[in-house]
Write a protein that holds these residues in place. Structure first.
Motif, PDB file in Angstrom:
ATOM      1  N   THR A 112       5.044  -6.698   5.007  1.00  0.00           N
ATOM      2  CA  THR A 112       4.985  -8.141   5.247  1.00  0.00           C
ATOM      3  C   THR A 112       3.617  -8.617   5.724  1.00  0.00           C
ATOM      4  O   THR A 112       3.410  -9.818   5.891  1.00  0.00           O
ATOM      5  CB  THR A 112       6.032  -8.564   6.297  1.00  0.00           C
ATOM      6  OG1 THR A 112       5.794  -7.848   7.511  1.00  0.00           O
ATOM      7  CG2 THR A 112       7.435  -8.290   5.792  1.00  0.00           C
ATOM      8  N   ARG A 158       5.391  -4.157  -1.359  1.00  0.00           N
ATOM      9  CA  ARG A 158       5.539  -5.617  -1.280  1.00  0.00           C
ATOM     10  C   ARG A 158       5.919  -6.184  -2.645  1.00  0.00           C
ATOM     11  O   ARG A 158       6.789  -7.038  -2.769  1.00  0.00           O
ATOM     12  CB  ARG A 158       4.236  -6.240  -0.785  1.00  0.00           C
ATOM     13  CG  ARG A 158       4.292  -7.723  -0.544  1.00  0.00           C
ATOM     14  CD  ARG A 158       2.971  -8.259  -0.014  1.00  0.00           C
ATOM     15  NE  ARG A 158       2.473  -7.500   1.119  1.00  0.00           N
ATOM     16  CZ  ARG A 158       1.315  -6.828   1.131  1.00  0.00           C
ATOM     17  NH1 ARG A 158       0.513  -6.840   0.074  1.00  0.00           N
ATOM     18  NH2 ARG A 158       0.947  -6.160   2.186  1.00  0.00           N
ATOM     19  N   THR A 176      13.073  -6.269   2.250  1.00  0.00           N
ATOM     20  CA  THR A 176      11.862  -5.598   2.724  1.00  0.00           C
ATOM     21  C   THR A 176      12.209  -4.307   3.451  1.00  0.00           C
ATOM     22  O   THR A 176      11.567  -3.275   3.237  1.00  0.00           O
ATOM     23  CB  THR A 176      11.062  -6.538   3.653  1.00  0.00           C
ATOM     24  OG1 THR A 176      10.666  -7.689   2.903  1.00  0.00           O
ATOM     25  CG2 THR A 176       9.838  -5.847   4.223  1.00  0.00           C
TER      26      THR A 176
END
Length: 133
Positions: A42, A55, A27
């Motif tokens: 997130t 994402r 991420t």
């Protein structure tokens, strides 16, 4: 042995905390590459389009690089398996674009360069090395 059998049969990770850390690593790499904040990537909420795409990229990379089944990816990212499947399909479709594919290949190579394990630093005295307080 039992952990490996369960992992293969049910996509259960022997160390869920490590999976979440690996997902966080991916991420953050995607955040650096896309300019989208990790907190937006997130987020449980539906955010702007760039966060959703970032994402999807992170989920796709975890699936492809770590060879995780979608159930394991879903757990690591706190998502549903079908959401992860959709993300992977979207990114695979987008990779047909030459420019996007080149960017994804560079990002994949970057994430693959990370070491699988890091030596235990718990026993090292940092003050002697000049790294302590």
């Amino acid at each position: 042995m039992l952990a490996q059998i369960l992992e293969e049969a049910w996509a259960i990770s022997p160390d869920p905390r490590r999976d979440r850390l690996a997902a966080a690593f991916v991420t953050h790499a995607v955040a650096l590459a896309t300019g989208v904040a990790p907190v937006d990537i997130t987020s449980d909420k539906r955010t702007h389009k760039s966060a959703a795409r970032a994402r999807q990229i992170a989920i796709y990379l975890a699936h492809v690089i770590f060879h995780w089944p979608l159930t394991r990816v879903a757990f690591a990212f706190g998502r549903d398996r079908t959401t992860c499947a959709h993300a992977c399909h979207r990114i695979e479709d987008l990779r047909e674009d030459r420019v996007f594919d080149a960017r994804m290949a560079a990002l994949e190579a970057c994430v693959r360069q990370a070491p699988e394990t890091i030596p235990d630093l718990a026993g090292i005295e940092f003050q002697r090395a000049g790294l302590g307080r």
